[in-house]
Design a protein around this motif. Structure first.
Motif, PDB file in Angstrom:
ATOM      1  N   VAL A   9     -15.182   1.762 -11.444  1.00  0.00           N
ATOM      2  CA  VAL A   9     -14.340   0.604 -11.719  1.00  0.00           C
ATOM      3  C   VAL A   9     -14.121   0.457 -13.222  1.00  0.00           C
ATOM      4  O   VAL A   9     -12.983   0.270 -13.684  1.00  0.00           O
ATOM      5  CB  VAL A   9     -14.939  -0.676 -11.102  1.00  0.00           C
ATOM      6  CG1 VAL A   9     -14.237  -1.923 -11.625  1.00  0.00           C
ATOM      7  CG2 VAL A   9     -14.857  -0.615  -9.574  1.00  0.00           C
ATOM      8  N   LEU A  12     -11.716   3.151 -14.452  1.00  0.00           N
ATOM      9  CA  LEU A  12     -10.325   2.882 -14.087  1.00  0.00           C
ATOM     10  C   LEU A  12      -9.733   1.739 -14.903  1.00  0.00           C
ATOM     11  O   LEU A  12      -8.585   1.810 -15.348  1.00  0.00           O
ATOM     12  CB  LEU A  12     -10.219   2.573 -12.595  1.00  0.00           C
ATOM     13  CG  LEU A  12     -10.366   3.764 -11.658  1.00  0.00           C
ATOM     14  CD1 LEU A  12     -10.562   3.299 -10.220  1.00  0.00           C
ATOM     15  CD2 LEU A  12      -9.147   4.672 -11.766  1.00  0.00           C
ATOM     16  N   LEU A  13     -10.517   0.673 -15.073  1.00  0.00           N
ATOM     17  CA  LEU A  13     -10.002  -0.492 -15.788  1.00  0.00           C
ATOM     18  C   LEU A  13      -9.780  -0.228 -17.267  1.00  0.00           C
ATOM     19  O   LEU A  13      -8.905  -0.836 -17.875  1.00  0.00           O
ATOM     20  CB  LEU A  13     -10.938  -1.682 -15.602  1.00  0.00           C
ATOM     21  CG  LEU A  13     -10.993  -2.271 -14.202  1.00  0.00           C
ATOM     22  CD1 LEU A  13     -11.971  -3.431 -14.162  1.00  0.00           C
ATOM     23  CD2 LEU A  13      -9.618  -2.693 -13.723  1.00  0.00           C
ATOM     24  N   MET A  19      -4.426  -3.122 -13.274  1.00  0.00           N
ATOM     25  CA  MET A  19      -4.574  -2.653 -11.902  1.00  0.00           C
ATOM     26  C   MET A  19      -4.978  -3.809 -10.992  1.00  0.00           C
ATOM     27  O   MET A  19      -5.856  -4.589 -11.330  1.00  0.00           O
ATOM     28  CB  MET A  19      -5.636  -1.540 -11.875  1.00  0.00           C
ATOM     29  CG  MET A  19      -5.802  -0.877 -10.531  1.00  0.00           C
ATOM     30  SD  MET A  19      -6.963   0.506 -10.612  1.00  0.00           S
ATOM     31  CE  MET A  19      -5.901   1.765 -11.265  1.00  0.00           C
ATOM     32  N   GLN A  21      -6.560  -5.639  -7.561  1.00  0.00           N
ATOM     33  CA  GLN A  21      -7.783  -5.393  -6.799  1.00  0.00           C
ATOM     34  C   GLN A  21      -7.509  -4.425  -5.649  1.00  0.00           C
ATOM     35  O   GLN A  21      -8.346  -3.583  -5.333  1.00  0.00           O
ATOM     36  CB  GLN A  21      -8.362  -6.704  -6.268  1.00  0.00           C
ATOM     37  CG  GLN A  21      -8.977  -7.546  -7.356  1.00  0.00           C
ATOM     38  CD  GLN A  21      -9.677  -8.775  -6.818  1.00  0.00           C
ATOM     39  OE1 GLN A  21      -9.960  -8.885  -5.633  1.00  0.00           O
ATOM     40  NE2 GLN A  21      -9.962  -9.720  -7.705  1.00  0.00           N
ATOM     41  N   GLU A  23      -5.213  -1.983  -5.568  1.00  0.00           N
ATOM     42  CA  GLU A  23      -5.093  -0.642  -6.150  1.00  0.00           C
ATOM     43  C   GLU A  23      -6.461  -0.102  -6.541  1.00  0.00           C
ATOM     44  O   GLU A  23      -6.782   1.069  -6.298  1.00  0.00           O
ATOM     45  CB  GLU A  23      -4.184  -0.669  -7.379  1.00  0.00           C
ATOM     46  CG  GLU A  23      -2.740  -0.979  -7.083  1.00  0.00           C
ATOM     47  CD  GLU A  23      -1.950  -1.281  -8.349  1.00  0.00           C
ATOM     48  OE1 GLU A  23      -0.792  -0.859  -8.404  1.00  0.00           O
ATOM     49  OE2 GLU A  23      -2.481  -1.953  -9.265  1.00  0.00           O
ATOM     50  N   LEU A  24      -7.255  -0.952  -7.136  1.00  0.00           N
ATOM     51  CA  LEU A  24      -8.594  -0.575  -7.557  1.00  0.00           C
ATOM     52  C   LEU A  24      -9.434  -0.144  -6.346  1.00  0.00           C
ATOM     53  O   LEU A  24     -10.108   0.891  -6.379  1.00  0.00           O
ATOM     54  CB  LEU A  24      -9.248  -1.740  -8.290  1.00  0.00           C
ATOM     55  CG  LEU A  24     -10.555  -1.478  -8.997  1.00  0.00           C
ATOM     56  CD1 LEU A  24     -10.389  -0.459 -10.102  1.00  0.00           C
ATOM     57  CD2 LEU A  24     -11.100  -2.779  -9.570  1.00  0.00           C
ATOM     58  N   ARG A  27      -8.354   3.299  -5.105  1.00  0.00           N
ATOM     59  CA  ARG A  27      -8.756   4.388  -6.005  1.00  0.00           C
ATOM     60  C   ARG A  27     -10.250   4.669  -5.953  1.00  0.00           C
ATOM     61  O   ARG A  27     -10.678   5.810  -6.073  1.00  0.00           O
ATOM     62  CB  ARG A  27      -8.338   4.063  -7.439  1.00  0.00           C
ATOM     63  CG  ARG A  27      -6.838   3.960  -7.663  1.00  0.00           C
ATOM     64  CD  ARG A  27      -6.135   5.298  -7.817  1.00  0.00           C
ATOM     65  NE  ARG A  27      -6.634   6.109  -8.868  1.00  0.00           N
ATOM     66  CZ  ARG A  27      -6.218   6.079 -10.140  1.00  0.00           C
ATOM     67  NH1 ARG A  27      -5.286   5.231 -10.504  1.00  0.00           N
ATOM     68  NH2 ARG A  27      -6.738   6.890 -11.027  1.00  0.00           N
ATOM     69  N   ALA A  35     -14.197  -4.603  -3.840  1.00  0.00           N
ATOM     70  CA  ALA A  35     -13.644  -4.539  -5.194  1.00  0.00           C
ATOM     71  C   ALA A  35     -13.749  -5.905  -5.870  1.00  0.00           C
ATOM     72  O   ALA A  35     -14.125  -5.994  -7.049  1.00  0.00           O
ATOM     73  CB  ALA A  35     -12.186  -4.076  -5.160  1.00  0.00           C
ATOM     74  N   LEU A  39     -15.894  -6.630  -9.232  1.00  0.00           N
ATOM     75  CA  LEU A  39     -15.260  -7.248 -10.404  1.00  0.00           C
ATOM     76  C   LEU A  39     -15.987  -8.523 -10.816  1.00  0.00           C
ATOM     77  O   LEU A  39     -16.227  -8.744 -12.007  1.00  0.00           O
ATOM     78  CB  LEU A  39     -13.787  -7.540 -10.121  1.00  0.00           C
ATOM     79  CG  LEU A  39     -12.876  -6.323 -10.136  1.00  0.00           C
ATOM     80  CD1 LEU A  39     -11.507  -6.682  -9.569  1.00  0.00           C
ATOM     81  CD2 LEU A  39     -12.745  -5.757 -11.533  1.00  0.00           C
TER      82      LEU A  39
END
Length: 114
Positions: A9, A12-13, A19, A21, A23-24, A27, A35, A39
């Motif tokens: 995470v 990616l961020l 992005m 949640q 999409e996250l 992925r 997710a 987060l």
């Protein structure tokens, strides 16, 4: 496992703070609820801060921005992740080599036929 999710995470961020949640989750390979949980945990630890940005004329979305503490933690997690994956790779490589040697010796080399 949790550290792996946090690592993925954060990674990616760092490159995609806008992005969503959804999409996250896609992925990382987790549910949207998971997710959201990850987060929130990263925000509570002070590794990520949430900001708003305007996605379109009528809609606001969130941006998940790594804090300096988050960047430092991502670096530390990256080192641990890389060390663990290299150890797994070496163990797998040794196992493959052993299997190759067993296959080269033939079907009856290690067992006695009765």
């Amino acid at each position: 496992m949790q550290e792996d999710r946090h690592f993925r995470v954060l990674r990616l961020l760092q490159d995609n703070p806008e992005m969503s949640q959804r999409e996250l989750a896609e992925r990382v390979g987790i549910s949207v609820g998971a997710a959201h949980y990850v987060l929130n945990a990263l925000v509570e630890k002070g590794l990520v801060k949430i900001g708003n940005f305007k996605a379109s004329e009528n809609k606001y979305r969130y941006a998940y921005i790594l804090t300096p503490k988050g960047i430092a933690e991502k670096t530390a997690i990256t080192r641990r992740f890389l060390t663990r994956k290299l150890e797994e790779y070496e163990a797998l490589r040794a196992e493959i080599e052993e299997l190759r040697q067993d296959a080269a010796r033939g079907p009856n080399s290690s067992e006695t036929c009765r």
